[in-house]
Design a protein around this motif. Structure first.
Motif, mmCIF file in Angstrom:
data_model
loop_
_atom_site.group_PDB
_atom_site.id
_atom_site.type_symbol
_atom_site.label_atom_id
_atom_site.label_comp_id
_atom_site.label_asym_id
_atom_site.label_seq_id
_atom_site.Cartn_x
_atom_site.Cartn_y
_atom_site.Cartn_z
ATOM 1 N N ASN A 93 16.334 47.941 46.528
ATOM 2 C CA ASN A 93 17.400 48.936 46.431
ATOM 3 C C ASN A 93 18.322 48.560 45.274
ATOM 4 O O ASN A 93 19.360 47.943 45.468
ATOM 5 C CB ASN A 93 18.171 49.021 47.743
ATOM 6 C CG ASN A 93 19.139 50.187 47.748
ATOM 7 O OD1 ASN A 93 19.172 50.986 46.817
ATOM 8 N ND2 ASN A 93 19.932 50.279 48.793
ATOM 9 N N ASN A 94 17.905 48.896 44.045
ATOM 10 C CA ASN A 94 18.722 48.612 42.866
ATOM 11 C C ASN A 94 18.449 49.661 41.791
ATOM 12 O O ASN A 94 17.539 50.478 41.920
ATOM 13 C CB ASN A 94 18.473 47.189 42.345
ATOM 14 C CG ASN A 94 17.036 46.938 41.962
ATOM 15 O OD1 ASN A 94 16.364 47.790 41.392
ATOM 16 N ND2 ASN A 94 16.527 45.763 42.286
ATOM 17 N N GLU A 95 19.251 49.633 40.748
ATOM 18 C CA GLU A 95 19.120 50.630 39.673
ATOM 19 C C GLU A 95 17.777 50.528 38.953
ATOM 20 O O GLU A 95 17.243 51.533 38.487
ATOM 21 C CB GLU A 95 20.265 50.486 38.675
ATOM 22 C CG GLU A 95 21.598 50.974 39.216
ATOM 23 C CD GLU A 95 21.542 52.403 39.741
ATOM 24 O OE1 GLU A 95 21.049 53.291 39.020
ATOM 25 O OE2 GLU A 95 21.986 52.639 40.878
ATOM 26 N N ILE A 96 17.232 49.317 38.867
ATOM 27 C CA ILE A 96 15.969 49.119 38.167
ATOM 28 C C ILE A 96 14.850 49.870 38.892
ATOM 29 O O ILE A 96 14.090 50.623 38.275
ATOM 30 C CB ILE A 96 15.655 47.617 38.038
ATOM 31 C CG1 ILE A 96 16.803 46.905 37.318
ATOM 32 C CG2 ILE A 96 14.339 47.387 37.325
ATOM 33 C CD1 ILE A 96 16.844 45.413 37.495
ATOM 34 N N SER A 97 14.772 49.674 40.199
ATOM 35 C CA SER A 97 13.746 50.367 40.992
ATOM 36 C C SER A 97 13.953 51.872 40.968
ATOM 37 O O SER A 97 12.996 52.647 40.918
ATOM 38 C CB SER A 97 13.754 49.852 42.427
ATOM 39 O OG SER A 97 13.346 48.507 42.463
ATOM 40 N N LYS A 98 15.215 52.310 40.981
ATOM 41 C CA LYS A 98 15.500 53.744 40.940
ATOM 42 C C LYS A 98 15.027 54.348 39.622
ATOM 43 O O LYS A 98 14.502 55.460 39.592
ATOM 44 C CB LYS A 98 16.983 53.992 41.177
ATOM 45 C CG LYS A 98 17.385 53.697 42.616
ATOM 46 C CD LYS A 98 18.871 53.794 42.831
ATOM 47 C CE LYS A 98 19.210 53.348 44.258
ATOM 48 N NZ LYS A 98 20.650 53.311 44.484
ATOM 49 N N ASN A 103 16.593 42.313 35.419
ATOM 50 C CA ASN A 103 17.407 41.297 36.086
ATOM 51 C C ASN A 103 16.446 40.170 36.450
ATOM 52 O O ASN A 103 16.231 39.866 37.610
ATOM 53 C CB ASN A 103 18.087 41.878 37.325
ATOM 54 C CG ASN A 103 19.024 40.891 37.969
ATOM 55 O OD1 ASN A 103 19.427 39.907 37.355
ATOM 56 N ND2 ASN A 103 19.373 41.138 39.220
ATOM 57 N N SER A 104 15.847 39.594 35.421
ATOM 58 C CA SER A 104 14.769 38.639 35.671
ATOM 59 C C SER A 104 15.303 37.269 36.088
ATOM 60 O O SER A 104 16.382 36.865 35.685
ATOM 61 C CB SER A 104 13.870 38.511 34.439
ATOM 62 O OG SER A 104 14.600 38.002 33.359
ATOM 63 N N GLY A 122 9.626 45.456 43.857
ATOM 64 C CA GLY A 122 9.339 45.645 45.275
ATOM 65 C C GLY A 122 8.065 44.937 45.644
ATOM 66 O O GLY A 122 7.602 44.047 44.922
ATOM 67 N N SER A 123 7.480 45.344 46.772
ATOM 68 C CA SER A 123 6.218 44.728 47.182
ATOM 69 C C SER A 123 5.460 45.656 48.121
ATOM 70 O O SER A 123 6.043 46.502 48.798
ATOM 71 C CB SER A 123 6.462 43.374 47.850
ATOM 72 O OG SER A 123 7.316 43.514 48.953
ATOM 73 N N ASN A 172 14.645 57.569 47.967
ATOM 74 C CA ASN A 172 13.573 57.064 48.813
ATOM 75 C C ASN A 172 12.916 55.878 48.101
ATOM 76 O O ASN A 172 12.347 56.036 47.025
ATOM 77 C CB ASN A 172 12.550 58.167 49.079
ATOM 78 C CG ASN A 172 11.423 57.713 49.962
ATOM 79 O OD1 ASN A 172 11.428 56.609 50.501
ATOM 80 N ND2 ASN A 172 10.430 58.557 50.123
ATOM 81 N N LEU A 173 12.996 54.699 48.688
ATOM 82 C CA LEU A 173 12.462 53.483 48.088
ATOM 83 C C LEU A 173 11.036 53.199 48.534
ATOM 84 O O LEU A 173 10.482 52.162 48.218
ATOM 85 C CB LEU A 173 13.370 52.295 48.431
ATOM 86 C CG LEU A 173 14.808 52.431 47.942
ATOM 87 C CD1 LEU A 173 15.677 51.317 48.505
ATOM 88 C CD2 LEU A 173 14.870 52.435 46.425
#
Length: 174
Positions: free
Chosen positions: A77-82, A113-114, A150-151, A59-60
């Motif tokens: 939706n990426n590994e960093i946010s997860k 991933n800047s 995200g935002s 869940n994002l």
């Protein structure tokens, strides 16, 4: 040309042909191994994707809570946010900086991933470096690089809710 010279040239030619053939066989074996490794890598990726699909999506959607005000947000939706989601709930004292952002240095490093987005929008949730969580409450141009987490979906009133100075903010799953 003498008969012995011809034999020597013929022997050298045969050695050269054999050497070249062995070289080509070695290259072919390396190529076959590379193809086999690539096929195995593709199978691993495919199997992992299938396993992820059976586990269900992460869940994002999160809430950013400031006082009694709740700001729904959507993460990338990426590994960093997860990885960030796995740290939630997170209640932190975010520090005022530059009259446009609040930041907090996380205890745990996150992957990055800047890149330079050139423009920061109010409500952007970013990672500066691999540990500095940043919540922006004003829109402006920048030359800095961030990893976007995200935002906030509707950042209206975000600046008012955050106020001046440091503030306690809670990040939680929805």
């Amino acid at each position: 040309m003498q008969k012995n010279d011809f034999k020597i040239i013929l022997i050298l030619l045969v050695i050269a042909i054999i050497s070249f053939s062995l070289y080509l066989l070695k290259k072919e074996n390396i190529l076959k191994k590379t193809i086999k490794n690539n096929e195995q890598e593709i199978n691993n990726i495919t199997n992992n994707k299938t396993n992820d699909e059976t586990k269900g999506d992460v869940n994002l959607n999160i809430n950013v809570v400031v006082g009694n005000k709740v700001f729904p947000a959507t993460l990338e939706n990426n590994e960093i946010s997860k990885k960030f989601i796995s740290m939630l709930p997170l209640e932190i004292n975010m520090i005022e900086l530059n009259d446009n952002e609040k930041y907090y240095n996380l205890d745990k490093e996150l992957p990055t991933n800047s890149y330079n987005q050139k423009k920061i929008n109010s409500g952007d949730i970013m990672l500066y470096g691999n540990k500095c969580l940043v919540l922006f409450y004003k829109t402006f141009n920048t030359s800095y690089s961030y990893t976007k987490l995200g935002s906030i979906n509707n950042p209206k009133d975000l600046e008012n809710a955050l106020g001046n100075g440091n503030v306690i903010i809670r990040f939680e799953s929805r």
